[in-house]
Design a protein around this motif. Structure first.
Motif, mmCIF file in Angstrom:
data_model
loop_
_atom_site.group_PDB
_atom_site.id
_atom_site.type_symbol
_atom_site.label_atom_id
_atom_site.label_comp_id
_atom_site.label_asym_id
_atom_site.label_seq_id
_atom_site.Cartn_x
_atom_site.Cartn_y
_atom_site.Cartn_z
ATOM 1 N N MET A 49 72.470 58.966 91.689
ATOM 2 C CA MET A 49 71.397 59.493 92.523
ATOM 3 C C MET A 49 70.341 58.431 92.842
ATOM 4 N N ASP A 50 69.967 58.332 94.123
ATOM 5 C CA ASP A 50 68.824 57.515 94.539
ATOM 6 C C ASP A 50 67.795 58.433 95.179
ATOM 7 N N VAL A 51 66.529 58.138 94.918
ATOM 8 C CA VAL A 51 65.463 58.930 95.513
ATOM 9 C C VAL A 51 64.483 57.987 96.198
ATOM 10 N N ARG A 52 64.088 58.340 97.410
ATOM 11 C CA ARG A 52 63.021 57.610 98.089
ATOM 12 C C ARG A 52 61.979 58.639 98.509
ATOM 13 N N LEU A 53 60.770 58.456 98.030
ATOM 14 C CA LEU A 53 59.720 59.437 98.262
ATOM 15 C C LEU A 53 58.546 58.761 98.952
ATOM 16 N N GLY A 54 58.122 59.349 100.079
ATOM 17 C CA GLY A 54 56.961 58.819 100.769
ATOM 18 C C GLY A 54 57.264 58.492 102.210
ATOM 19 N N LEU A 92 60.979 63.229 101.545
ATOM 20 C CA LEU A 92 61.673 63.035 100.275
ATOM 21 C C LEU A 92 63.152 62.911 100.613
ATOM 22 N N LYS A 93 63.724 61.780 100.245
ATOM 23 C CA LYS A 93 65.150 61.591 100.501
ATOM 24 C C LYS A 93 65.880 61.486 99.161
ATOM 25 N N VAL A 94 66.830 62.368 98.963
ATOM 26 C CA VAL A 94 67.644 62.346 97.751
ATOM 27 C C VAL A 94 69.076 62.048 98.163
ATOM 28 N N SER A 95 69.639 60.999 97.585
ATOM 29 C CA SER A 95 71.015 60.621 97.911
ATOM 30 C C SER A 95 71.879 60.803 96.680
ATOM 31 N N LEU A 96 72.979 61.504 96.857
ATOM 32 C CA LEU A 96 73.893 61.760 95.747
ATOM 33 C C LEU A 96 75.231 61.106 96.069
ATOM 34 N N PHE A 97 75.783 60.425 95.084
ATOM 35 C CA PHE A 97 77.005 59.661 95.325
ATOM 36 C C PHE A 97 78.129 60.179 94.439
ATOM 37 N N HIS A 98 79.245 60.432 95.062
ATOM 38 C CA HIS A 98 80.397 60.924 94.315
ATOM 39 C C HIS A 98 81.666 60.452 95.006
ATOM 40 N N GLU A 99 82.736 60.362 94.238
ATOM 41 C CA GLU A 99 84.004 59.910 94.817
ATOM 42 C C GLU A 99 84.480 60.821 95.940
ATOM 43 N N ILE A 100 84.218 62.112 95.805
ATOM 44 C CA ILE A 100 84.690 63.055 96.826
ATOM 45 C C ILE A 100 83.949 62.809 98.141
ATOM 46 N N ALA A 101 82.623 62.688 98.062
ATOM 47 C CA ALA A 101 81.807 62.389 99.240
ATOM 48 C C ALA A 101 80.382 62.102 98.768
ATOM 49 N N ASN A 102 79.607 61.503 99.654
ATOM 50 C CA ASN A 102 78.203 61.241 99.352
ATOM 51 C C ASN A 102 77.346 62.203 100.170
ATOM 52 N N LEU A 103 76.185 62.522 99.616
ATOM 53 C CA LEU A 103 75.328 63.498 100.278
ATOM 54 C C LEU A 103 73.897 62.973 100.324
ATOM 55 N N ASP A 104 73.320 62.972 101.534
ATOM 56 C CA ASP A 104 71.898 62.663 101.705
ATOM 57 C C ASP A 104 71.177 63.951 102.041
ATOM 58 N N LEU A 105 70.109 64.246 101.306
ATOM 59 C CA LEU A 105 69.282 65.413 101.595
ATOM 60 C C LEU A 105 67.876 64.917 101.872
ATOM 61 N N VAL A 113 60.962 54.099 95.308
ATOM 62 C CA VAL A 113 62.410 54.280 95.227
ATOM 63 C C VAL A 113 62.804 54.240 93.760
ATOM 64 N N PHE A 114 63.583 55.193 93.330
ATOM 65 C CA PHE A 114 64.081 55.160 91.952
ATOM 66 C C PHE A 114 65.427 55.879 91.860
ATOM 67 N N TYR A 138 58.818 47.709 89.532
ATOM 68 C CA TYR A 138 58.453 48.057 88.158
ATOM 69 C C TYR A 138 59.746 48.398 87.442
ATOM 70 N N SER A 139 59.671 48.556 86.125
ATOM 71 C CA SER A 139 60.917 48.915 85.450
ATOM 72 C C SER A 139 61.284 50.329 85.883
ATOM 73 N N GLY A 140 62.392 50.435 86.563
ATOM 74 C CA GLY A 140 62.872 51.758 86.943
ATOM 75 C C GLY A 140 62.518 52.204 88.343
ATOM 76 N N PHE A 141 61.549 51.589 88.980
ATOM 77 C CA PHE A 141 61.277 51.988 90.355
ATOM 78 C C PHE A 141 60.665 50.842 91.161
ATOM 79 N N THR A 142 60.713 50.984 92.460
ATOM 80 C CA THR A 142 60.196 49.967 93.380
ATOM 81 C C THR A 142 59.203 50.625 94.322
ATOM 82 N N VAL A 143 58.105 49.946 94.550
ATOM 83 C CA VAL A 143 57.086 50.455 95.467
ATOM 84 C C VAL A 143 57.078 49.569 96.706
ATOM 85 N N ALA A 144 57.057 50.179 97.875
ATOM 86 C CA ALA A 144 57.026 49.400 99.117
ATOM 87 C C ALA A 144 55.962 49.962 100.053
ATOM 88 N N VAL A 145 55.159 49.051 100.600
ATOM 89 C CA VAL A 145 54.136 49.442 101.573
ATOM 90 C C VAL A 145 54.217 48.483 102.755
#
Lengths: 481, 273
Positions: free
Chosen positions: A167-172, A213-226, A160-161, A121-128
């Motif tokens: 920032m990337d988010v994957r929920l579910g 819930l997976k939240v991924s943050l991207f930065h030049e210093i380092a990337n972080l997955d929570l 996923v959005f 969809y515009s802005g997010f993807t659904v996967a099953v």
């Protein structure tokens, strides 16, 4: 003019010209011919002999057989208009090499249909992704999604959005993997399906899905997955219902006669799990730090009163590095497992804390032949306390479990026949495990597979030795679409 | 006088040819550099949809469909001083067949060291580092090698202009180190105007031609002469692979960040479309 001069000029011209029309020369593609400033195409380079498509008048090259049906390529694009559908149908059947008294008649005998749906969809993807299973061996076919039991195994159901550029988010429901080990895990404390692994399912089923819930943050210093899992996702651990194992309460190998009873942390938002990874690439080297707060993923203790297996509290942290060394890829991963319910190691019924370490190296030995080697260490903390707590007469575990693994992969017949051998061997426990697999891709859809899982050990109670009654062989037929 | 005449006899043809040669024939180095630029480096980045048909010696056909994204480190197409050369990054996304669908492959190609390669397996959510260093290994089971897709370093071969025809510079390439390759030399027919290698013929250690790469179709896209259809025939085995390139686009302004683990795990749909 001298006759000889004329003759020389003639000869030179002839030689030069004959070079131009050399018989070995490829004909000019027709698009290139028009780029040529020379007006005349010499003999042998005439229009009719040109490959198609290089002529500006005929830009479309002829399609080769099998590609001429353009519609064939339209169903699986990423246009975002419709659900994309992928999947496979599979028959998989195995036999015990030497059946144990308390074992089901076969390790597996199942038909599986996987349907993988995705829509953008515009802005997010659904996967099953859902597996529909007819499992001939299972005792209970009622669906229990978290335990992976029943006729439906929901492998993925997520969206996923990207709420921001960074920032990337994957929920579910999703499969989660990180870390550097090959079939050996330290900081990857996501759910595994050890039953699937030992009885001969495809290796992709070693990973059990998590509701997270997976939240991924991207930065030049380092990337972080929570990653946050609101309810504990245990491994699909060995409980005797299919593969037999050493039951430490009963002190012997048990199967269907004594299926593990567990007291599983199950309260939503209370019995939750939290994982993080901080990572960065420096040149070709991948560095990562990890953290985990939750529970031992497979039973790591027992209740002295009820005898139920427990998943004691676990906090873990670690680090890894991976990158090129010599002509291959080397990796090192370390982790500390803080068994919070038995920090001083007095409690015999709860796992002690541990240090864990992987050293790995993989290299291509020859074209299409790859060897991967690993050293793996589990080292118990507070070993003295463990020994003191141990009742007389009970066999003690070694402080350190050393393990070596070797993976050999050989691709033959245009990479359509894949030979794979993976061996675990522990000199400290004197036990081992051999995984062999041969897969042939008959065509783009159909593949056949055969393999085996063999275990050995001096003792019944060691990590791999406890599975020695589970030797099995299997075959599979798979149709992908 | 007779001596003068004899000298004149010898030299006269050269007087006719020299100006021609000087204007028309660039140096061998220039030819191979231009050809290398045209084949692998045009534009600062690019995207292509690839449809591949592999036909084995028994006539069985296998199909691959993939998208390739590319970005160059060197932000120049200038051949003089080899300004165009540098590392490159490739992102390969597989659409078909079913068993590799949604897999993604990332390559950081370096000029001075081995490439870095990662493969993402979606069913396991696994980012696997690939140890393979042999560039003359089949690319996805086809007759194309990795090296055919991402290029072979020019300084690995000695180049010799053996012939200049009306349409082609014919270059014989002999590897400096025979150990890492299966050929003893290969001959390239490089089109004089576009510098596209229209045909490349590989000869084995016995001097027998066993492998032929061909450009079967060319289009000029955004001013860049572009091969839109290519084939490789393995004459020894009798197999053949045809690759068709569609939706070719150059200079689309791809972000370098696209070529990282982030987009292995989350396919960059906008760019793959």
């Amino acid at each position: 003019m001298d006759k000889r001069v004329v003759r020389s000029i003639f000869l030179w011209t002839l030689v030069s010209y004959s070079m131009m029309v050399s018989a070995e020369e490829p004909v000019l593609p027709s698009g290139l011919e028009n780029l040529s400033p020379e007006p005349d195409v010499p003999m042998g380079l005439g229009e009719s002999a040109l490959p198609s498509g290089l002529d500006y008048g005929n830009l479309e090259p002829d399609l080769p057989a099998g590609l001429d049906d353009a519609a064939e390529f339209e169903g699986d694009n990423l246009s975002g208009q419709d659900w994309t559908v992928d999947g496979f149908a599979e028959l998989r059947s195995g036999l015990w090499v030497d059946q144990h008294r308390y074992q089901k008649s076969r390790p597996l005998n199942e038909a599986r249909l996987q349907i993988e749906l995705e829509k953008e969809y515009s802005g997010f993807t659904v996967a099953v992704t859902a597996d529909f299973i007819y499992d001939d061996v299972a005792a209970d076919r009622t669906v229990a999604l978290e335990r992976g039991q029943g006729w439906l195994d929901l492998r993925a159901a997520n969206i996923v959005f990207s709420p921001a550029d960074f920032m990337d988010v994957r929920l579910g429901r999703q499969t989660l993997t990180w870390g550097t080990g090959d079939l050996v895990f330290i900081n990857d404390l996501f759910a595994k399906d050890w039953n699937a692994f030992l009885v001969g399912r495809n290796v992709e089923y070693l990973k059990a899905p998590s509701d997270a819930l997976k939240v991924s943050l991207f930065h030049e210093i380092a990337n972080l997955d929570l990653i946050y899992m609101p309810r504990f996702d245990a491994d699909r651990y060995i409980d005797g219902s299919r593969a037999a194992y050493f039951n430490s309460i009963l002190g012997r190998i048990t199967g269907t006669d004594a299926i593990t009873k567990v007291d599983r942390p199950n309260d939503l938002f209370h019995d939750d799990e939290f994982s993080l990874r901080l990572y960065k690439n420096i040149g070709a080297y991948e560095l990562a730090l990890y953290g985990y707060d939750g529970f031992w993923k497979s039973p790591g203790g027992a209740d002295t009163v009820t005898g139920d297996a427990l998943f004691p509290d676990l906090t873990a942290y670690g680090a890894s590095v991976r990158g090129p060394v010599f002509n291959g890829i080397a990796n090192m991963e370390w982790g500390y497992y803080d068994s919070r319910e038995d920090r001083d190691g007095h409690d015999l019924m709860i796992n002690n804390s541990e240090q864990r370490l992987i050293l790995g190296y993989e290299q291509e030995l020859a074209t299409n032949l790859t060897l991967g080697l690993q050293y793996y260490l589990e080292r118990m903390e507070d070993y003295g306390d463990y020994r003191r707590a141990l009742p007389a007469g009970m066999s003690a575990a070694h402080r350190s479990r050393h393990e070596y693994t070797a993976r050999l992969t050989w691709l033959t017949m245009n990479q359509n026949l894949i030979w794979s051998l993976f061996t675990f061997y522990s000199p400290s426990d004197d036990d081992g495990y051999l995984r062999a697999n041969l897969r042939y891709k008959y065509d783009d859809h159909l593949s056949v597979e055969a393999g085996g899982n063999l275990f050995w050990g001096d003792d019944e109670y060691t990590f791999l030795g406890q599975f020695q009654n589970n030797d099995n062989v299997y075959t599979a037929l798979k149709y992908g679409f | 006088m007779r001596i003068f005449r004899q000298i004149a006899t010898l030299l006269l043809p050269l007087f006719f040819l020299l100006p021609l040669m000087a204007s028309a024939v660039p140096t061998v180095d220039e030819i191979v550099q231009r050809s290398n630029m045209t084949t692998y480096y045009q534009g600062q980045d690019g995207r292509v949809q690839v449809e591949m048909m592999i036909t084995d010696s028994q006539g069985r056909e296998r199909q691959r469909r993939l998208t390739i994204l590319r970005i160059d480190e060197a932000k120049s197409d200038v051949v003089e001083g080899q300004a165009y050369q540098g590392g490159q990054k490739f992102y390969v996304y597989f659409h078909r067949p079913a068993d590799v669908s949604k897999m993604a492959f990332l390559v950081w190609k370096h000029l001075e060291q081995d490439d870095d390669r990662w493969l993402y397996l979606p069913a396991l959510d696994l980012v696997k580092r690939i140890a393979a260093t042999d560039k003359r290994t089949s690319f996805v089971g086809s007759d194309f090698f990795y090296e055919d897709v991402s290029g072979r370093r020019l300084d690995e071969d000695n180049h010799e202009l053996v012939e200049t025809t009306n349409s082609y510079y014919v270059i014989k390439n002999t590897p400096k180190d025979l150990a890492g390759v299966e050929f003893s030399y290969y001959t390239m027919f490089i089109h004089k105007q576009s510098y596209i290698p229209v045909q490349v013929e590989y000869y084995d250690k016995a001097g027998v031609k066993y492998r032929v790469a061909k450009a079967l179709g060319v289009k000029t896209i955004q001013g860049y002469p572009t091969v839109t259809k290519a084939s490789i025939d393995n004459l020894k085995i009798g197999s053949k692979t045809v690759m068709e390139y569609t939706d070719v686009e150059y200079d689309i302004g791809l972000d370098d960040a696209l070529f990282t683990e982030r987009y292995l795990r989350k396919a960059p749909r906008q760019q793959l479309r």
